[in-house]
Design a protein around this motif. Sequence first.
Motif, short mmCIF file in Angstrom:
data_model
loop_
_atom_site.label_atom_id
_atom_site.label_comp_id
_atom_site.label_asym_id
_atom_site.label_seq_id
_atom_site.Cartn_x
_atom_site.Cartn_y
_atom_site.Cartn_z
N ASN A 1 0.84 -1.19 0.00
CA ASN A 1 0.00 0.00 0.00
C ASN A 1 0.88 1.24 0.00
O ASN A 1 1.62 1.51 0.94
CB ASN A 1 -0.90 -0.01 1.24
N LEU A 2 0.85 2.01 -1.09
CA LEU A 2 1.68 3.21 -1.20
C LEU A 2 1.05 4.34 -0.40
O LEU A 2 -0.13 4.65 -0.54
CB LEU A 2 1.80 3.63 -2.67
N GLU A 3 1.87 4.95 0.46
CA GLU A 3 1.38 6.02 1.31
C GLU A 3 2.15 7.30 1.03
O GLU A 3 3.35 7.27 0.79
CB GLU A 3 1.52 5.63 2.79
N SER A 4 1.44 8.40 1.04
CA SER A 4 2.06 9.70 0.79
C SER A 4 2.18 10.46 2.11
O SER A 4 1.20 10.73 2.78
CB SER A 4 1.21 10.50 -0.20
N HIS A 5 3.41 10.74 2.51
CA HIS A 5 3.65 11.49 3.74
C HIS A 5 5.00 12.18 3.65
O HIS A 5 5.79 11.91 2.76
CB HIS A 5 3.58 10.57 4.95
N TYR A 6 5.26 13.06 4.59
CA TYR A 6 6.49 13.85 4.55
C TYR A 6 7.49 13.43 5.62
O TYR A 6 8.50 14.11 5.81
CB TYR A 6 6.15 15.34 4.70
N ILE A 7 7.22 12.34 6.33
CA ILE A 7 8.14 11.87 7.36
C ILE A 7 9.33 11.19 6.69
O ILE A 7 9.15 10.34 5.82
CB ILE A 7 7.44 10.87 8.31
N PRO A 8 10.55 11.55 7.05
CA PRO A 8 11.74 10.97 6.41
C PRO A 8 11.83 9.46 6.61
O PRO A 8 11.41 8.93 7.64
CB PRO A 8 12.91 11.68 7.10
N TYR A 9 12.37 8.78 5.62
CA TYR A 9 12.66 7.36 5.73
C TYR A 9 14.00 7.18 6.44
O TYR A 9 14.84 8.09 6.44
CB TYR A 9 12.76 6.74 4.33
N PRO A 10 14.22 6.01 7.03
CA PRO A 10 15.56 5.73 7.58
C PRO A 10 16.57 5.58 6.45
O PRO A 10 16.20 5.44 5.29
CB PRO A 10 15.34 4.40 8.32
N GLN A 11 17.84 5.59 6.80
CA GLN A 11 18.91 5.52 5.80
C GLN A 11 19.14 4.06 5.38
O GLN A 11 20.11 3.43 5.77
CB GLN A 11 20.20 6.12 6.36
N LEU A 12 18.24 3.56 4.57
CA LEU A 12 18.32 2.17 4.11
C LEU A 12 19.59 1.93 3.31
O LEU A 12 20.03 2.79 2.54
CB LEU A 12 17.10 1.82 3.26
N ARG A 13 20.15 0.72 3.49
CA ARG A 13 21.33 0.33 2.74
C ARG A 13 21.08 -0.87 1.84
O ARG A 13 21.65 -0.98 0.76
CB ARG A 13 22.48 0.02 3.71
N ILE A 14 20.21 -1.79 2.28
CA ILE A 14 19.95 -3.02 1.52
C ILE A 14 18.46 -3.34 1.54
O ILE A 14 17.83 -3.32 2.60
CB ILE A 14 20.73 -4.22 2.11
N ILE A 15 17.89 -3.62 0.38
CA ILE A 15 16.52 -4.14 0.26
C ILE A 15 16.61 -5.49 -0.44
O ILE A 15 17.25 -5.62 -1.49
CB ILE A 15 15.60 -3.20 -0.53
N ARG A 16 15.98 -6.46 0.14
CA ARG A 16 16.02 -7.83 -0.41
C ARG A 16 14.58 -8.34 -0.55
O ARG A 16 13.82 -8.36 0.42
CB ARG A 16 16.82 -8.74 0.52
N LEU A 17 14.20 -8.73 -1.76
CA LEU A 17 12.86 -9.23 -2.03
C LEU A 17 12.92 -10.71 -2.38
O LEU A 17 13.48 -11.08 -3.42
CB LEU A 17 12.20 -8.46 -3.17
N GLU A 18 12.37 -11.54 -1.52
CA GLU A 18 12.30 -12.98 -1.77
C GLU A 18 10.86 -13.32 -2.13
O GLU A 18 10.17 -14.07 -1.44
CB GLU A 18 12.77 -13.75 -0.53
#
Length: 312
Positions: free
Chosen positions: A233-250
């Motif tokens: 579910n895509l959400e629209s907001h202005y709160i910053p995301y954390p500093q992600l380094r790795i995304i893994r989709l299994e």
Amino acid sequence: PSYTDDLQVIPFLTSEIPFPKLHSATLQNYIPKNASASFLTVNTLDLRLTDKELFWEPPHLLRFVGSFTSLRELALTIGTGSGSLDQEGVPSKRSVSLETIRTFRLTVFQEVMPPNIYAVTRILTFPNCMEVELHFVGFSENYDGDDMHELIDNESDSDVEDRGTLDFCEHVRVALGGGRSEMIPNAESLYVCISTPKKWSWLFEDAMIALPLEYIPSLRRLTLRSDLKVLINLESHYIPYPQLRIIRLETQYKHLKEWAGGVAKKLEEQGDWQGFEKFVVKRDGTGSASSERIIPKSTVLGWYRRRSWHVP
């Protein structure tokens, strides 16, 4: 067995003598009134509340898990609604801080209402937890078949293929504390797994979830695993995301390109995209390293740009 006062007289559960070699414990459908001395050395606790006849209260559960002094891993399964949502006995403004926990695993079944989950997570904090695992299961094996068919019939009149979506959006939000970033302020790894028992697998083809990454300010690694097609579910907001380094989709990922591109774009706008390391997908379910593929960062960011070109 289910929770009864009779179990309180079992010597081990009420012992004042510690068991120095006892390092892990599994309790199913039973919560002792207090953690006895026998639990003092336990560093891994697996607590499973799955019996629909079980009457348990959130304050009772929170007092129990909060009494451990050496616990490093906590696995909690909520497969049934709590007997009471009353928080009497646990001040609503005072959190239960589990400072020794390093790994927290939470398993939730679809039939459990989000308020029952939130009654527990709303005042829990894990200040030193580094790894969080969330497992969402599409109904338990013991779920009543008549109730299941009634649920399906009420949701749609179309063919089974068109009505097999599990909605875990609110389950995810409350599992992460309902927006309280202080619940797991230092967690760096989040693993989200979605599954359904084989008994009900023919009913469901996909699952809808929310991924409010801003709830975990220190998050660096995100893994999403599912045998079902996942819709985020895509959400629209202005709160910053954390500093992600790795995304893994299994899981199947082609339909997740819009979401992934949106994450990349937001990290770019925040100035964090340069530090992003890799986007990994699995080509099949073999689990071998050779089945993995690293998508170039430019490609992931391009998914957002291509989507933008089609906006009127």
